[in-house]
Enzyme design. Structure first.
Site, PDB file in Angstrom:
ATOM      1  N   LYS A  76       0.860  -1.179   0.000  1.00 52.47           N
ATOM      2  CA  LYS A  76       0.000   0.000   0.000  1.00 52.47           C
ATOM      3  C   LYS A  76       0.900   1.233   0.000  1.00 52.47           C
ATOM      4  O   LYS A  76       1.944   1.235   0.676  1.00 52.47           O
ATOM      5  CB  LYS A  76      -0.880  -0.025   1.255  1.00 52.47           C
ATOM      6  N   SER A 151      -9.688   2.060   3.149  1.00 53.03           N
ATOM      7  CA  SER A 151      -8.805   2.826   2.297  1.00 53.03           C
ATOM      8  C   SER A 151      -7.807   1.967   1.517  1.00 53.03           C
ATOM      9  O   SER A 151      -7.237   2.438   0.540  1.00 53.03           O
ATOM     10  CB  SER A 151      -8.010   3.824   3.147  1.00 53.03           C
ATOM     11  N   SER A 175      -9.919  -0.353   7.297  1.00 54.39           N
ATOM     12  CA  SER A 175      -9.324  -0.161   5.970  1.00 54.39           C
ATOM     13  C   SER A 175      -8.669  -1.389   5.356  1.00 54.39           C
ATOM     14  O   SER A 175      -8.337  -1.378   4.170  1.00 54.39           O
ATOM     15  CB  SER A 175      -8.298   0.975   6.019  1.00 54.39           C
TER      16      SER A 175
END
Lengths: 487, 482
Positions: A76, A151, A175
């Protein structure tokens, strides 16, 4: 090759079925040819990846292969990666190349992982749909008109679309788990303090936690094994010993007590979601687990408390993005105030600004007691609810997300609707508990997850239950033909 | 109307730990800009603070030395404000649960009286960097070497009633932190900076007036001047029918003028909240006990020892014990010459005057304690006179010309103690002063002593100051006998 799990890749590399360079190039090709559909990567790093893969192959030939030697994964874009742009999904850090790597990234590299690139995400991890990214929204591989969740939406989509076998994610209020649920993959948020936060761009320091996003619980165990552990550079990182997560995967689960919070099942749960979740629970019951109704009486306060505490911490954490030392700086500032104002006005997106404003407000003189202090009290009550529940049960189960993936734009006009996406996941962050989402059903062609919440540092048990469930079912192997497309 | 001044202090003391309070970067003063700032000090994304244990120990030492409560659990908070030399956009400090306090410290005044000043608390925090506004053509330079240097901020109750008391307290703090060895105390380099809260009220009133805060005074002289200027301003303002506005003020030591920096209305809302990156600081009582047991000698104790062990007066003892470097210097001098009183006199008079004249600190004094001790030894054993030592040898030592004995030889400063040479000298002078000799002999015994000086001066002068005064006096008395 892209059908393989991490466990399968490790075996294949060990047997010499393929080299790390081959599988790395295979994934790089898939990203290159297919990611236009999803936009799941912000940066792809083919040169570094191939070089690392070759080095891994060399190590393996010398008989000196660490456990994940040559396994390609993605990170990420919230994790700092030395020499590789780390944007955090924001214009603010579009030009930021850190001179150091996050401990989690370092640990995975130590274990032999090869980095394919950096995945898309909501700006500064603030969002539940990946629509707040400066780099554009991400399409859900099951239906690209729908969101992948957030997210960690880019990581979830990339894993679901077989653009990488696994990816890292971070979870501040859901997330990792919510996008895992919406993309039909396995996502584990460990206990707060299990994985070092060093080098992870901070959103809400007391809630942020890194974890693996994979196609199976078995893979999650392999990745977490490498990520977890004490780090002297993170004062909140725990030095409790890391168990062997793979060792306990096959343990039988009969007699396991699974708590079902009445609050999760009774208050307006979507019927489709309830059907899928109850189906998965029946499966676990059939495997010998016992379902027990429990109460988490303060659950209804968790979203409110979270949206005070997380923005408060974020408002301070994001103060460093001031245009002085790195990152975006506005053009031709007139004076210091102008530089601050325009840098932050131009560099941050709307959702980030909204949370900075909320966070600033709740910490302001005269409001602190009514909001921040009150929210901290609620946080304690929520934690106590869980502690009491774990007196009666071994794990807690429920839905991960209220519904399956929604259409892009459906909730972006109404922040509160968006915030309610995390209604089932937020409480575990407030309490610091581990939580995992595993694929548990498909509704109208879209996947949905079951959430398992464990006691502190009891990730082993979550992985064990997830693995047993995945041995008995094939929800985690379900996909759509597009995701399996050959290149 | 008679006015009473009310003063409270906030003193920032830099702790001399080797590394910063939350990072491993060095804290040395005077390095090239931005060479002592690591990723953590620069607040790079994702970096995290780790508390320096030494800073905690130092704060505990300070608390123990000031009779303060040591809080076994303290908490770091974030104090939020934007400034270019504050990289994170917040300062990590302690607000609600500081590590030290409350406490009480006794200060001694010049008139020999003493009084207690209460410490509200002392907390740990990080220093900011420096903004350099010159030399950048309308822009500002940022040096982050200082960012993250550990500080204790000492906050008093408004217990002081004059600049003398305030300075006595600040000096006491300086003496304590340097004696403890937790700060280098180099005020000119910013190691100790004082914010003075000042208000005035009619004599006899119980209510506090509106206060102003004059920030960042880094010498006792500036403190004294700034307090005088501000007290005068406030009294004049009130007597002219005005009211004092609560504000923060800056005093410029070069011009002797102060100006308002920001009013209460312009003050920041710092939005303090507990720092989630740091765990509460939990200290074992056993560690506090261990630190207490190994605490170095404190100024008060040393002063008492100077009185009992060396027979010094209370004032001299306080003066010498008040500064660790001074006290160490004194003891090293005594160790060399074995005469505490002479050592004390030399240090508080000759040495202090020379330091003052050259405007340097004792640390940088070119005359070592050993040299001063040797010089005093030569006075005691009669090799040189006190006067020659002061006028000739000490300045030469200061200039680094040579060692004590070498100087005495080279410059021919040895005291003349040869009795035949001295007798000759006395005879010469007396021969020129026949009239005075007569007068002396005519004076009754008791009053003769007064007249002796009239001969001593010329004789010593004739000897170039080198005649042994005790011997001269003895020879003189004998020769003057009728």
């Amino acid at each position: 090759m892209h059908k393989l799990t991490i466990a399968g890749i490790v075996e294949g590399l060990g047997r010499g079925d393929f080299s790390s360079e081959e599988i790395t190039r295979h994934y790089l090709r898939r990203i290159e040819q297919l990611d236009a559909r999803y936009n799941s990567f912000i940066s792809v790093t083919p040169d570094q990846a191939v070089a690392r893969a070759r080095a891994a192959d060399k190590r393996r030939s010398k008989g000196d292969a660490p456990p994940l030697c040559g396994v390609p994964i993605a990170h990420k874009d919230i994790f700092c990666t030395e020499g590789i742009r780390t944007s955090c999904g924001s214009k603010m850090l579009d030009n930021f190349v850190p001179p150091y790597s996050a401990t989690a990234v370092d640990n995975l590299a130590q274990a032999g992982c090869v980095t394919l690139g950096k995945t898309n995400m909501d700006e500064f991890a603030m969002g539940s749909s990946n629509e707040t990214s400066f780099y554009g929204e991400v399409g859900n591989p099951w239906d690209t008109g729908r969101v992948p969740g957030g997210s960690s939406g880019g990581s979830a989509a990339a894993v679901a679309a077989h653009l990488c076998p696994a990816a890292t994610g971070t979870d501040t209020g859901g997330s990792i788990r919510q996008p895992a649920s919406l993309c039909g993959i396995t996502g584990l948020k460990p206990t707060y303090g299990r994985v070092s936060r060093y080098g992870m761009v901070a959103f809400a320091s007391s809630l942020d936690q890194a974890g693996p996003m994979t196609r199976s619980a078995e893979d999650a165990a392999l990745l977490l094994q490498a990520m977890a552990g004490f780090d002297p550079r993170d004062s909140t990182c725990s030095d409790i010993e890391v168990p062997d997560y793979s060792a306990g995967l096959d343990k039988p689960i009969d007699g396991l007590r699974i708590g079902l919070p009445r609050e999760y099942f009774e208050q307006g749960l979507d019927t489709g979601t309830e059907t899928a979740v109850r189906g998965a629970l029946a499966e676990l019951e059939a495997m010998g687990a016992r379902l027990v109704d429990i109460d988490l009486p303060h659950s209804h306060l968790s979203v409110a408390a979270y949206y005070v505490i997380a923005p408060a911490e974020a408002s301070a954490n994001l103060s460093r993005f001031d245009g002085v030392r790195y990152g975006y700086r506005c053009k031709n500032p007139r004076d210091l105030n102008d530089m601050y104002t325009r840098t932050r006005t131009e560099g941050f997106g709307d959702e980030v600004k909204r949370r900075i404003l909320v966070g600033t407000y709740v910490l302001s003189a005269g409001y602190y007691d009514a909001y921040y202090r009150q929210a901290q009290k609620i946080r304690r009550l929520i934690k106590n609810d869980f502690l009491a529940a774990f007196e009666q049960v071994d794990v807690i189960a429920g839905p991960t997300s209220p519904t399956t993936a929604f259409e892009m734009g459906a909730k972006s006009a109404d922040p509160v609707q968006m915030y309610l996406e995390d209604i089932y996941t937020i409480a575990t962050n407030l309490a610091g508990l581990p939580g995992m989402s595993i694929p548990a059903g498909i509704i109208d062609g879209l996947p949905l997850g079951l959430q398992l919440i464990g006691n502190y540092f009891d990730e082993s048990r979550l992985l064990n239950i997830g693995h047993r469930f995945q041995q008995a079912t094939d929800w985690h192997q379900q996909t759509v033909s597009q995701c399996m497309q050959e290149v | 109307m008679q006015w009473e001044t009310v003063i409270g202090l906030e003193i920032h003391v830099q702790l001399c730990t080797g590394s910063k309070i939350f990072s491993g970067a060095a804290t040395r003063f005077g390095a090239e800009p931005n060479t002592q700032a690591c990723a953590i000090d620069l607040a790079m994304p994702g970096t995290l603070p780790v508390l320096n244990e030494q800073a905690v120990r130092y704060a505990i030492m300070f608390g123990l030395a000031t009779n303060s409560t040591i809080n076994l659990r303290s908490v770091f908070d974030r104090k939020n404000y934007f400034y270019p030399d504050l990289p994170k956009g917040y300062q990590t400090t302690q607000l609600e649960q500081p590590i030290v306090g409350p406490g009480v410290v006794e200060i001694e005044l010049e008139d020999g009286s003493s009084k207690n000043v209460r410490l509200h608390h002392a907390h740990l925090e990080e220093d900011a960097g420096k903004s350099l506004h010159e030399d950048y053509h309308g822009m500002s330079g940022i040096d982050l070497n200082r960012a993250g240097t550990p500080l204790i901020e000492i906050v008093t109750e408004p217990d002081m009633r004059s600049s003398k008391e305030a300075i006595a307290f600040a000096r006491k703090m300086h003496a304590i932190v340097t004696s403890l060895g937790i700060s280098d105390g180099a005020m000119a380099q910013g190691s100790m900076r004082v914010d003075v809260n000042i208000s005035v009220r009619p004599q006899g009133s119980d209510e506090l007036g509106t206060r102003t805060e004059t920030k960042n005074l880094n010498s006792f002289k500036f403190m004294e001047d700034a307090i005088r200027v501000e007290v005068h301003r406030q009294i004049e303002l009130i007597e002219d029918g005005g009211v004092v506005a609560q504000e923060t003020r800056l005093y410029n030591g070069d011009t002797g003028e102060a100006r308002s920096m920001r009013s209460k209305e312009e003050a920041n809302d710092y939005r303090y909240f507990p720092c989630p990156d740091l765990l509460p600081v939990v200290v074992d009582q056993a560690i506090v006990d261990e630190i207490a047991a190994s605490l170095p000698e404190l100024p008060d104790t040393r002063q008492k020892r100077f009185i009992t062990e060396y027979g010094l007066g209370r004032y001299d003892a306080g003066l010498l014990a008040g500064e660790k470097t001074m006290a160490d210097y004194f003891e090293a001098t005594v160790a060399q010459c074995d005469d505490a009183k002479l050592s004390a006199n030399w240090i508080t008079a000759e040495l202090a005057a020379a330091l003052n004249r050259h405007d340097i600190e004792l640390e940088d004094c070119p005359v070592s304690a050993r040299q001063l001790g040797q010089l005093i030894t030569r006075i005691i054993d009669g090799t040189v006179s006190g006067k020659i030592a002061k006028q000739e040898i000490f300045p030469a030592l200061w200039d680094g010309e040579a060692g004590v004995d070498q100087l005495i030889t080279d410059k021919g400063l040895r005291q003349v103690s040869d009795s035949s040479a001295l007798e000759q000298l006395v005879d010469q002078v007396l021969a020129d002063k026949a009239e005075q000799v007569e007068q002396y002999r005519a004076t009754e015994e008791k009053k003769r002593k007064k007249l002796l000086g009239g001969f001593m001066g010329p004789i010593m002068k004739a000897s170039g100051g080198q005649a042994n005064p005790a011997m001269v006096s003895e020879i003189l008395k004998r020769k003057l006998e009728p």
